[in-house]
Design an enzyme around this catalytic site. Sequence first.
Site, PDB file in Angstrom:
ATOM      1  N   LEU A   1       0.630   6.430  10.730  1.00 21.88           N
ATOM      2  CA  LEU A   1      -0.080   5.780   9.638  1.00 21.88           C
ATOM      3  C   LEU A   1      -1.447   5.379  10.195  1.00 21.88           C
ATOM      4  O   LEU A   1      -1.517   4.815  11.288  1.00 21.88           O
ATOM      5  CB  LEU A   1       0.667   4.544   9.130  1.00 21.88           C
ATOM      6  CG  LEU A   1       1.918   4.793   8.283  1.00 21.88           C
ATOM      7  CD1 LEU A   1       2.637   3.476   8.004  1.00 21.88           C
ATOM      8  CD2 LEU A   1       1.565   5.473   6.958  1.00 21.88           C
ATOM      9  N   ASP A   2      -2.521   5.666   9.450  1.00 20.88           N
ATOM     10  CA  ASP A   2      -3.834   5.369  10.004  1.00 20.88           C
ATOM     11  C   ASP A   2      -4.119   3.866  10.009  1.00 20.88           C
ATOM     12  O   ASP A   2      -3.323   3.057   9.524  1.00 20.88           O
ATOM     13  CB  ASP A   2      -4.933   6.151   9.268  1.00 20.88           C
ATOM     14  CG  ASP A   2      -5.021   5.800   7.792  1.00 20.88           C
ATOM     15  OD1 ASP A   2      -4.857   4.620   7.456  1.00 20.88           O
ATOM     16  OD2 ASP A   2      -5.264   6.703   6.975  1.00 20.88           O
ATOM     17  N   LEU A   3      -5.262   3.514  10.552  1.00 23.97           N
ATOM     18  CA  LEU A   3      -5.609   2.112  10.784  1.00 23.97           C
ATOM     19  C   LEU A   3      -5.509   1.264   9.521  1.00 23.97           C
ATOM     20  O   LEU A   3      -4.990   0.137   9.547  1.00 23.97           O
ATOM     21  CB  LEU A   3      -7.032   2.035  11.355  1.00 23.97           C
ATOM     22  CG  LEU A   3      -7.586   0.647  11.658  1.00 23.97           C
ATOM     23  CD1 LEU A   3      -6.862   0.041  12.848  1.00 23.97           C
ATOM     24  CD2 LEU A   3      -9.086   0.717  11.914  1.00 23.97           C
ATOM     25  N   ASN A   4      -5.969   1.786   8.400  1.00 22.32           N
ATOM     26  CA  ASN A   4      -6.032   1.014   7.162  1.00 22.32           C
ATOM     27  C   ASN A   4      -4.828   1.229   6.253  1.00 22.32           C
ATOM     28  O   ASN A   4      -4.834   0.757   5.114  1.00 22.32           O
ATOM     29  CB  ASN A   4      -7.320   1.354   6.405  1.00 22.32           C
ATOM     30  CG  ASN A   4      -8.558   0.966   7.180  1.00 22.32           C
ATOM     31  OD1 ASN A   4      -8.605  -0.116   7.769  1.00 22.32           O
ATOM     32  ND2 ASN A   4      -9.557   1.837   7.213  1.00 22.32           N
ATOM     33  N   SER A   5      -3.822   1.953   6.728  1.00 23.09           N
ATOM     34  CA  SER A   5      -2.606   2.157   5.950  1.00 23.09           C
ATOM     35  C   SER A   5      -1.517   1.219   6.451  1.00 23.09           C
ATOM     36  O   SER A   5      -1.547   0.758   7.587  1.00 23.09           O
ATOM     37  CB  SER A   5      -2.134   3.615   6.042  1.00 23.09           C
ATOM     38  OG  SER A   5      -3.111   4.486   5.511  1.00 23.09           O
TER      39      SER A   5
END
Length: 356
Positions: free
Chosen positions: A126-130
């Site tokens: 999951l990326d940083l903002n997810s």
Amino acid sequence: MSKPPARPPSRPTKTNAAPRRPTAGDRIAKVLARAGVASRRAAETMIAEGRVAVNGKTIESPALNVGPKDRITVDGQPLGKPEPTRVWLYHKPVGLVTSERDEKGRDTVFDALPEGMPRVMSIGRLDLNSEGLLLLTNDGGLKRRLELPATGWLRKYRVRVNGAPTDAMLDPLRKGVTIDGERFQPMMVVIDRQQGANAWLTVGIREGRNREIRRAMESVGLTVNRLIRTAYGPFQLGDLQPGAVEELRPRVLRDQLGLKADEVATGRAAPLPAPQTAAKRPGAAATARGAKSGAADPAAKSGEVPGRKSWGTKSHGGGRKTESGDAPKPRSWGAKSARNSAQTGPKPGPKPGPKR
């Protein structure tokens, strides 16, 4: 008297050539991954760096099969026996990188895990903002298998976008789009609610490419400003709070992942508390109250997030058949999971009536 011409050396024919023996054992990278040292890809990197030795000899290529009698060392330390496979559900907060190390010095998922967790790897990213559900495991082979697109597991997300999407606007995503030469498989997209300048969508994908949902939405003129993964295959986020971890039961690993009884741990580990540094968002208490009432969406903000669409199995354990062969509705762990049971203890029995 002239000498007769020298005869060329005879070449071995198929009849006198030594038969090839079948290669026994497993690839060294697979063995390292199964022992929980690293994923297969990371194990191959370790081998290339000269950190792995077999029978006292440093190897440079992962193209080697090893058996149970081979002595394997990593960084000079003997390789232990494969640990039983374990899988955890983790609610990743916003602001953490899904990586063991970050070149920019940002906080990682593994830095934020509760104390007492063994060495684990993430299944997917999951990326940083997810935020939302992230599966963790100690088995590198299982990690690789569940990440492959061929597994075909549906990943479900609650997505908030800036704009006013229509079904006509989202149709290309349902059919599959090509972005910068990269083909995305068809997505499941449902419009849940328009809320001012934003709209909430329920999105399902099966591949999980890098920033797939964000890039797909941008291709049709929508900007994602919040993304929450709510399910990965049969496993759901439920009411797991941000930063909290919950281990799946061995029975679930056998039923849902097809693992054998001797491949999984017996019993169930003690529940782990959420770390003190876990990100806390406004509305978390309201979410917990809503989950108990049965009308909550994970990470809802005082009713901001509408109820999510449900596709497929709703429990971590999947459907079970009765003796008659019928398949009743699966029992949901939810608020009745072992994590909560361990905190609250068993339910008291009925109070005895007055003596007559």
